[in-house]
Design a protein around this motif. Structure first.
Motif, PDB file in Angstrom:
ATOM      1  N   SER A  59       2.465 -54.651  11.791  1.00  0.00           N
ATOM      2  CA  SER A  59       1.217 -54.543  12.551  1.00  0.00           C
ATOM      3  C   SER A  59       0.830 -55.871  13.182  1.00  0.00           C
ATOM      4  CB  SER A  59       0.095 -54.041  11.639  1.00  0.00           C
ATOM      5  OG  SER A  59       0.420 -52.779  11.090  1.00  0.00           O
ATOM      6  N   THR A  60       1.118 -56.967  12.488  1.00  0.00           N
ATOM      7  CA  THR A  60       0.826 -58.288  13.050  1.00  0.00           C
ATOM      8  C   THR A  60       1.661 -58.517  14.306  1.00  0.00           C
ATOM      9  OG1 THR A  60       0.340 -59.107  10.826  1.00  0.00           O
ATOM     10  CG2 THR A  60       0.734 -60.754  12.545  1.00  0.00           C
ATOM     11  N   PHE A  61       2.933 -58.157  14.230  1.00  0.00           N
ATOM     12  CA  PHE A  61       3.815 -58.301  15.394  1.00  0.00           C
ATOM     13  C   PHE A  61       3.346 -57.430  16.556  1.00  0.00           C
ATOM     14  CE2 PHE A  61       7.586 -56.591  17.667  1.00  0.00           C
ATOM     15  CZ  PHE A  61       7.976 -57.756  18.314  1.00  0.00           C
ATOM     16  N   THR A  62       3.062 -56.165  16.285  1.00  0.00           N
ATOM     17  CA  THR A  62       2.687 -55.279  17.390  1.00  0.00           C
ATOM     18  C   THR A  62       1.337 -55.668  17.990  1.00  0.00           C
ATOM     19  OG1 THR A  62       1.753 -53.614  15.870  1.00  0.00           O
ATOM     20  CG2 THR A  62       4.062 -53.350  16.525  1.00  0.00           C
ATOM     21  N   ALA A  63       0.429 -56.195  17.165  1.00  0.00           N
ATOM     22  CA  ALA A  63      -0.851 -56.670  17.702  1.00  0.00           C
ATOM     23  C   ALA A  63      -0.631 -57.847  18.644  1.00  0.00           C
ATOM     24  CB  ALA A  63      -1.785 -57.068  16.564  1.00  0.00           C
ATOM     25  N   LEU A  64       0.250 -58.758  18.258  1.00  0.00           N
ATOM     26  CA  LEU A  64       0.555 -59.909  19.109  1.00  0.00           C
ATOM     27  C   LEU A  64       1.225 -59.474  20.408  1.00  0.00           C
ATOM     28  CD1 LEU A  64       1.829 -62.358  16.353  1.00  0.00           C
ATOM     29  CD2 LEU A  64      -0.226 -62.679  17.750  1.00  0.00           C
ATOM     30  N   VAL A  65       2.127 -58.501  20.316  1.00  0.00           N
ATOM     31  CA  VAL A  65       2.778 -57.990  21.523  1.00  0.00           C
ATOM     32  C   VAL A  65       1.744 -57.349  22.448  1.00  0.00           C
ATOM     33  CG1 VAL A  65       4.416 -56.289  22.423  1.00  0.00           C
ATOM     34  CG2 VAL A  65       5.023 -57.660  20.425  1.00  0.00           C
ATOM     35  N   THR A  66       0.812 -56.613  21.869  1.00  0.00           N
ATOM     36  CA  THR A  66      -0.231 -55.976  22.669  1.00  0.00           C
ATOM     37  C   THR A  66      -1.082 -57.016  23.387  1.00  0.00           C
ATOM     38  OG1 THR A  66      -0.314 -54.103  21.141  1.00  0.00           O
ATOM     39  CG2 THR A  66      -2.207 -54.413  22.589  1.00  0.00           C
ATOM     40  N   LYS A  67      -1.450 -58.068  22.668  1.00  0.00           N
ATOM     41  CA  LYS A  67      -2.225 -59.135  23.306  1.00  0.00           C
ATOM     42  C   LYS A  67      -1.421 -59.780  24.433  1.00  0.00           C
ATOM     43  CE  LYS A  67      -5.565 -60.409  19.770  1.00  0.00           C
ATOM     44  NZ  LYS A  67      -6.351 -61.545  19.254  1.00  0.00           N
TER      45      LYS A  67
END
Length: 315
Positions: free
Chosen positions: A247-255
């Motif tokens: 989730s941390t990775f996907t949140a960063l990708v989204t940002k």
């Protein structure tokens, strides 16, 4: 013509990881290579090789070093063996992404072999048969509703090979129908509480189709604030009180996709991964509660470190 979304993402991660000394990744490269099986594929935490984990291992190895000739040859053999056993959207994308990685690294161009060309035509026909009335793609033939994640997988599979997907405007409508009042997105229509990972899948798809606007950016920014955790990571949804590396990775990708500043997450996510998830012998675990490293979460952890790397990095 722009590069496929997943290749652009990989290049972004590589750029960040190169800001670390190369020797920083040696133990993780050794960990990943230790998971390779005799048939050329990679295992998860136990058992035999699996295409799902092979995809993550190949992507992770590509981020932190070259794929050597021996590894490329083994992977080519493995991909040929797995070809006729690959059907689901996630496995198809993993197979294609591995084949592209092998080709880009100087190995065999498995994608242009006659058996692969015929297989790909059948595979894309099967994927298109999963299209549902709501505009999305179902998880399987029995599914009656479109899935946000499966739709993302099908879209990215087409994009990776430069194939046009029909009625993209219906996919855009489908994705926006999955957005909820909290600003995030859900996996299937009946769900009411958004998730970090469906939100990332929806945003990536909408970005690919040029459907990002100021309202979407503001909504998703607010949602992502709500899932940041005190442990430094990002949670899968607002009911979960701890972060995980996926989730941390996907949140960063989204940002990244939306041009949202990382803010404090740039530093807390680094600490979350380095201090909480990294094993001294190599590899990364999923979250603080986990007790074992594997190739999937090692890829996500490397992704977090790549996305958050700064010029002042000193590690």
């Amino acid at each position: 013509m722009s590069l496929p979304y997943l290749i652009q993402l990989a290049e972004s991660l590589q750029t960040g990881l190169r800001k670390y000394p190369p020797e920083r990744w040696e133990k993780h490269r050794s960990f990943l290579l230790a998971q390779q099986c005799e048939d050329g594929g990679f295992r998860g935490r136990e058992g035999d090789s699996d295409l799902y984990y092979t995809g993550f291992a190949v992507r992770a190895l590509s981020l932190i070093g070259e794929l050597d000739d021996t590894l490329l040859a083994k992977l080519g053999t493995y991909l040929r063996q797995e070809q006729q056993r690959t059907y689901s959207p996630v496995d198809v994308l993993n197979w294609i992404s591995c084949a592209v990685a092998v080709q880009l690294a100087g190995g065999d161009d498995v994608l242009t072999e006659s058996s692969a060309v015929e297989w790909l035509d059948r595979v894309f026909a099967d994927l298109n048969s999963l299209r549902r009335e709501d505009g999305g793609f179902a998880k399987g033939p029995e599914g009656k509703l479109g899935s946000t994640y499966q739709t993302f997988l099908v879209v990215m599979t087409h994009n990776l090979l430069g194939r046009t997907i029909e009625s993209s405007e219906r996919i855009v409508d489908f994705m926006f129908d999955r957005q909820r009042d909290d600003g995030g997105f859900v996996e299937i229509a009946p769900m009411k509480r958004s998730g970090t990972n469906p939100t990332a899948a929806a945003v990536a798809t909408l970005k690919l189709f040029g459907a990002v606007d100021a309202a979407l950016i503001a909504d998703v920014r607010d949602y992502l604030k709500d899932v940041e955790q005190d442990d430094g990571g990002v949670a899968a949804n607002t009911r979960i009180p701890f972060g995980d590396v996926l989730s941390t990775f996907t949140a960063l990708v989204t940002k990244r996709d939306l041009g949202i500043e990382l803010g404090g997450l740039q530093f807390t996510a680094q600490d979350f991964v380095k201090q909480g998830l990294e094993f001294p012998t190599g590899g990364f675990r999923a979250a603080l509660w986990d007790d074992q490293a594997d190739v999937e979460y090692t890829y996500y952890a490397l992704g977090v470190l790549g996305l958050t790397a700064s010029n002042a990095q000193d590690d």
